[in-house]
Design a protein around this motif. Structure first.
Motif, PDB file in Angstrom:
ATOM      1  N   TYR A   1       2.018  -1.160  -9.059  1.00 24.09           N
ATOM      2  CA  TYR A   1       2.350  -2.484  -8.920  1.00 24.09           C
ATOM      3  C   TYR A   1       3.107  -2.226  -7.733  1.00 24.09           C
ATOM      4  O   TYR A   1       4.185  -1.644  -7.121  1.00 24.09           O
ATOM      5  N   TYR A   2       3.578  -3.370  -6.625  1.00 22.84           N
ATOM      6  CA  TYR A   2       4.085  -3.552  -5.371  1.00 22.84           C
ATOM      7  C   TYR A   2       4.561  -4.460  -5.182  1.00 22.84           C
ATOM      8  O   TYR A   2       4.355  -4.940  -5.509  1.00 22.84           O
ATOM      9  N   ASP A   3       5.990  -4.969  -4.565  1.00 25.02           N
ATOM     10  CA  ASP A   3       6.487  -6.407  -4.160  1.00 25.02           C
ATOM     11  C   ASP A   3       7.060  -6.003  -2.501  1.00 25.02           C
ATOM     12  O   ASP A   3       7.927  -5.109  -2.721  1.00 25.02           O
ATOM     13  N   PHE A   4       7.703  -6.639  -2.564  1.00 25.57           N
ATOM     14  CA  PHE A   4       8.469  -7.518  -1.068  1.00 25.57           C
ATOM     15  C   PHE A   4       9.390  -8.699  -1.797  1.00 25.57           C
ATOM     16  O   PHE A   4       8.652  -9.400  -1.858  1.00 25.57           O
ATOM     17  N   LEU A   5      10.592  -8.350  -1.451  1.00 25.91           N
ATOM     18  CA  LEU A   5      11.608  -9.123  -2.283  1.00 25.91           C
ATOM     19  C   LEU A   5      12.643  -9.276  -1.017  1.00 25.91           C
ATOM     20  O   LEU A   5      13.323  -9.024  -1.176  1.00 25.91           O
ATOM     21  N   PRO A   6      12.401 -10.980  -0.422  1.00 25.55           N
ATOM     22  CA  PRO A   6      13.293 -11.268   0.278  1.00 25.55           C
ATOM     23  C   PRO A   6      14.722 -11.490   0.513  1.00 25.55           C
ATOM     24  O   PRO A   6      14.740 -12.275  -0.956  1.00 25.55           O
ATOM     25  N   LEU A   7      15.516 -10.878   0.608  1.00 23.96           N
ATOM     26  CA  LEU A   7      17.489 -11.349   0.659  1.00 23.96           C
ATOM     27  C   LEU A   7      17.984 -11.351   1.892  1.00 23.96           C
ATOM     28  O   LEU A   7      18.221 -10.700   2.473  1.00 23.96           O
ATOM     29  N   ARG A   8      17.805 -12.552   2.510  1.00 24.55           N
ATOM     30  CA  ARG A   8      18.626 -12.688   3.562  1.00 24.55           C
ATOM     31  C   ARG A   8      17.594 -12.223   4.739  1.00 24.55           C
ATOM     32  O   ARG A   8      16.622 -12.404   4.922  1.00 24.55           O
ATOM     33  N   SER A   9      18.501 -11.370   5.144  1.00 20.03           N
ATOM     34  CA  SER A   9      18.288 -10.252   6.100  1.00 20.03           C
ATOM     35  C   SER A   9      17.648  -9.320   6.027  1.00 20.03           C
ATOM     36  O   SER A   9      17.388  -8.448   6.341  1.00 20.03           O
ATOM     37  N   ASN A  10      17.581  -8.714   4.176  1.00 16.65           N
ATOM     38  CA  ASN A  10      17.691  -8.109   3.850  1.00 16.65           C
ATOM     39  C   ASN A  10      16.542  -8.006   2.930  1.00 16.65           C
ATOM     40  O   ASN A  10      15.811  -9.026   3.264  1.00 16.65           O
ATOM     41  N   MET A  11      16.244  -6.738   2.670  1.00 19.25           N
ATOM     42  CA  MET A  11      14.205  -6.868   1.879  1.00 19.25           C
ATOM     43  C   MET A  11      13.847  -6.017   0.535  1.00 19.25           C
ATOM     44  O   MET A  11      15.033  -4.743   0.388  1.00 19.25           O
ATOM     45  N   MET A  12      14.228  -5.684  -0.511  1.00 16.18           N
ATOM     46  CA  MET A  12      13.959  -5.069  -1.616  1.00 16.18           C
ATOM     47  C   MET A  12      12.498  -5.251  -1.571  1.00 16.18           C
ATOM     48  O   MET A  12      11.680  -5.984  -1.548  1.00 16.18           O
ATOM     49  N   LEU A  13      11.784  -3.764  -2.168  1.00  9.56           N
ATOM     50  CA  LEU A  13      10.837  -3.597  -1.417  1.00  9.56           C
ATOM     51  C   LEU A  13      10.808  -2.360  -3.265  1.00  9.56           C
ATOM     52  O   LEU A  13      12.346  -1.765  -3.837  1.00  9.56           O
ATOM     53  N   ALA A  14       9.549  -2.732  -4.125  1.00  5.02           N
ATOM     54  CA  ALA A  14       9.332  -2.086  -5.421  1.00  5.02           C
ATOM     55  C   ALA A  14       7.964  -1.217  -5.107  1.00  5.02           C
ATOM     56  O   ALA A  14       7.207  -2.405  -4.869  1.00  5.02           O
ATOM     57  N   VAL A  15       8.025  -0.833  -6.014  1.00  2.00           N
ATOM     58  CA  VAL A  15       6.749   0.758  -6.223  1.00  2.00           C
ATOM     59  C   VAL A  15       6.941   0.826  -7.363  1.00  2.00           C
ATOM     60  O   VAL A  15       7.619   1.362  -8.096  1.00  2.00           O
ATOM     61  N   ALA A  16       6.210   0.686  -8.944  1.00  2.00           N
ATOM     62  CA  ALA A  16       5.870   1.393  -9.649  1.00  2.00           C
ATOM     63  C   ALA A  16       4.263   2.011 -10.280  1.00  2.00           C
ATOM     64  O   ALA A  16       3.544   1.103  -9.917  1.00  2.00           O
ATOM     65  N   ASP A  17       4.196   2.478 -11.471  1.00  2.00           N
ATOM     66  CA  ASP A  17       3.183   2.940 -11.923  1.00  2.00           C
ATOM     67  C   ASP A  17       3.448   2.874 -13.567  1.00  2.00           C
ATOM     68  O   ASP A  17       4.454   3.440 -14.125  1.00  2.00           O
ATOM     69  N   VAL A  18       2.493   1.690 -14.485  1.00  2.00           N
ATOM     70  CA  VAL A  18       3.267   1.683 -16.027  1.00  2.00           C
ATOM     71  C   VAL A  18       1.860   2.855 -16.494  1.00  2.00           C
ATOM     72  O   VAL A  18       1.045   3.270 -15.601  1.00  2.00           O
ATOM     73  N   GLU A  19       2.219   3.854 -17.704  1.00  4.96           N
ATOM     74  CA  GLU A  19       1.959   4.907 -18.187  1.00  4.96           C
ATOM     75  C   GLU A  19       0.254   4.333 -18.727  1.00  4.96           C
ATOM     76  O   GLU A  19       0.568   3.118 -18.624  1.00  4.96           O
TER      77      GLU A  19
END
Length: 211
Positions: A36-54
């Motif tokens: 899984y990966y995702d980009f989550l906008p937060l006003r002018s910033n951004m959260m980014l996530a990468v994950a791997d389920v076993e």
């Protein structure tokens, strides 16, 4: 049908951020998977996530969809990486009865300050590649998500410089096996990206995938 649904859980397009060049790709080993990966906008910033389920397949894909929904809900009300990681751990652990764990990387990109604040929860360390001789692994964080009760998570921070490449992946890349049973490995990936770090983000994604 499941593959089609899962594809819609990923970002439709990579975000546009002035001064940054972003690209991503995910290809499951089977019809569905637990990456899984995702980009989550937060006003002018951004959260980014990468994950791997076993594991692989349908069970991992179901946990992945749970992670996606939980993360997006948490980000709407919490901006603390430590709080989000702790809450995710509790949610996944309760939902899977500690039968599945997730390696997880959560980063907060401060676009104006050019910093990445992050928590690495047992994931393949993202690599900040500045030159062939200077590669910084992003390792600070804690243990995997969903396995233990109330683990402690700590936050790391790196300062970005013009020309830096931040490379995030799952072990599906570094543990890919060739015809001779040799793993692709981290060093090969670092060498390829370092030699081509002047190229676009999309070019780098394609180069690694093809290599």
């Amino acid at each position: 049908l499941a593959r089609d649904i899962q594809r819609h859980l990923f970002p439709v397009a990579t975000p546009f951020l002035p001064g940054y060049d972003i690209a991503a790709v995910s290809e499951p080993c089977y019809e569905v998977g637990g990456d899984y990966y995702d980009f989550l906008p937060l006003r002018s910033n951004m959260m980014l996530a990468v994950a791997d389920v076993e594991g692989k397949g349908v069970s991992s894909a179901l946990v992945m969809s749970n992670l996606q929904a939980s993360l997006r809900a948490l980000v709407m009300s919490h901006h603390s990486l430590e709080v989000i990681a702790g809450a995710l751990n509790s949610m996944i652990r309760e939902g899977t009865h500690a039968q599945k764990f997730i390696s997880f990387f959560l980063g907060l990109l401060d676009t104006k300050g050019r910093k990445v604040h992050y928590i690495n929860a047992g994931h393949v360390p993202p690599l900040l590649i500045r030159s062939p001789q200077e590669v910084v692994p992003l390792e600070t964080g804690g243990t995997v998500i969903g396995m233990f009760d109330a683990p402690a998570y700590s936050r790391g921070t790196v300062k970005l410089q013009p020309g830096d490449v931040l490379l995030l992946c799952t072990d599906g890349v570094v543990e890919a096996v060739g015809p001779d049973s040799e793993e692709y490995g981290t060093e090969r990936m670092i060498r390829l990206v370092s030699q081509n770090r002047h190229r676009s983000a999309q070019d780098l994604v394609s180069l690694v995938r093809n290599d």
